[in-house]
Design a protein around this motif. Structure first.
Motif, short mmCIF file in Angstrom:
data_model
loop_
_atom_site.label_atom_id
_atom_site.label_comp_id
_atom_site.label_asym_id
_atom_site.label_seq_id
_atom_site.Cartn_x
_atom_site.Cartn_y
_atom_site.Cartn_z
N PRO A 65 0.79 -1.24 0.00
CA PRO A 65 0.00 0.00 0.00
C PRO A 65 0.83 1.29 0.00
N LEU A 66 2.11 1.19 0.27
CA LEU A 66 2.97 2.38 0.19
C LEU A 66 3.12 2.89 -1.24
N PHE A 67 2.84 2.03 -2.19
CA PHE A 67 3.04 2.37 -3.59
C PHE A 67 1.69 2.52 -4.29
N ALA A 68 1.51 3.64 -4.96
CA ALA A 68 0.26 3.91 -5.66
C ALA A 68 0.14 3.02 -6.89
N PRO A 69 -1.05 2.51 -7.17
CA PRO A 69 -1.23 1.68 -8.36
C PRO A 69 -0.95 2.49 -9.64
N ARG A 70 -0.36 1.82 -10.60
CA ARG A 70 -0.09 2.37 -11.95
C ARG A 70 0.89 3.54 -11.96
N ARG A 71 1.55 3.80 -10.86
CA ARG A 71 2.56 4.86 -10.84
C ARG A 71 3.94 4.23 -10.90
N ARG A 72 4.80 4.75 -11.74
CA ARG A 72 6.17 4.25 -11.85
C ARG A 72 7.07 5.04 -10.91
N TYR A 73 7.85 4.30 -10.13
CA TYR A 73 8.76 4.90 -9.16
C TYR A 73 10.20 4.64 -9.58
N VAL A 78 11.87 4.40 -4.44
CA VAL A 78 11.51 3.13 -3.79
C VAL A 78 12.39 2.93 -2.56
N ASN A 79 13.69 3.21 -2.70
CA ASN A 79 14.61 3.09 -1.57
C ASN A 79 14.18 3.98 -0.41
N ASP A 80 13.82 5.22 -0.71
CA ASP A 80 13.41 6.15 0.34
C ASP A 80 12.16 5.65 1.07
N ILE A 81 11.22 5.09 0.33
CA ILE A 81 9.99 4.57 0.93
C ILE A 81 10.30 3.36 1.81
N LEU A 82 11.09 2.44 1.28
CA LEU A 82 11.39 1.20 2.01
C LEU A 82 12.31 1.43 3.20
N ARG A 83 13.14 2.46 3.14
CA ARG A 83 14.06 2.75 4.24
C ARG A 83 13.31 3.09 5.53
N GLU A 84 12.07 3.55 5.41
CA GLU A 84 11.24 3.83 6.59
C GLU A 84 10.90 2.56 7.34
N VAL A 85 10.99 1.42 6.67
CA VAL A 85 10.64 0.14 7.26
C VAL A 85 11.87 -0.64 7.69
N HIS A 86 12.90 -0.64 6.85
CA HIS A 86 14.08 -1.47 7.11
C HIS A 86 15.27 -0.89 6.36
N PRO A 87 16.47 -0.93 6.95
CA PRO A 87 17.63 -0.35 6.26
C PRO A 87 18.12 -1.15 5.05
N ASP A 88 17.80 -2.44 4.98
CA ASP A 88 18.24 -3.26 3.85
C ASP A 88 17.22 -3.15 2.71
N VAL A 89 17.24 -1.99 2.03
CA VAL A 89 16.25 -1.73 0.98
C VAL A 89 16.46 -2.62 -0.23
N ALA A 90 17.69 -3.02 -0.51
CA ALA A 90 17.95 -3.89 -1.66
C ALA A 90 17.25 -5.24 -1.48
N ALA A 91 17.33 -5.79 -0.28
CA ALA A 91 16.66 -7.07 -0.03
C ALA A 91 15.15 -6.92 -0.14
N LEU A 92 14.60 -5.84 0.42
CA LEU A 92 13.15 -5.64 0.33
C LEU A 92 12.70 -5.48 -1.12
N ARG A 93 13.46 -4.72 -1.90
CA ARG A 93 13.12 -4.57 -3.33
C ARG A 93 13.14 -5.93 -4.03
N ARG A 94 14.19 -6.69 -3.76
CA ARG A 94 14.33 -8.01 -4.40
C ARG A 94 13.16 -8.92 -4.01
N TYR A 95 12.83 -8.95 -2.71
CA TYR A 95 11.72 -9.79 -2.26
C TYR A 95 10.40 -9.36 -2.90
N LEU A 96 10.16 -8.05 -2.97
CA LEU A 96 8.92 -7.55 -3.57
C LEU A 96 8.80 -7.95 -5.04
#
Length: 112
Positions: A65-73, A78-96
């Protein structure tokens, strides 16, 4: 009565609650009494990313839900958004992307 100068950071608790991860204390000082007073913003401990695939999927679904549908980031956003949750943004991006919760092409990410 709660202190009006502080509030619980809304991002960390929301995702920890949705995923069952431990709830870290993430306090943020909203403003300072004096204009020249420094605003203290301690770094909250990260929500642990579950290691089991099923629980990790639930954790990741809470991030979507942090990411709006049909919007390209771009990746940096994406890193800035995910960093609010966890410092390992590369792993979160990969998992997503692996779970097909986010799609990736040409350095941009979007919700399918």
């Amino acid at each position: 009565m709660s202190n009006p100068r502080t509030e619980l950071d809304p991002v960390i608790p929301r995702f920890c609650a949705q995923t069952g991860a431990s709830l870290p204390l993430a306090w943020e000082f909203a403003w300072a009494d004096q204009p020249d007073e420094a605003v203290v913003r301690p770094t909250p401990p990260p929500c642990p990313v579950p290691s089991k695939q099923g629980k990790r999927r639930m954790f990741l679904e809470g991030l979507v839900p942090l990411f709006a549908p049909r919007r390209r980031y771009p990746e940096t956003e994406v890193n800035d958004i995910l960093r609010e949750v966890h410092p390992d943004v590369a792993a979160l991006r990969r998992y997503l992307v692996e779970e097909r919760l986010l799609m990736r092409a040409d350095g941009h990410y979007w919700r399918p």
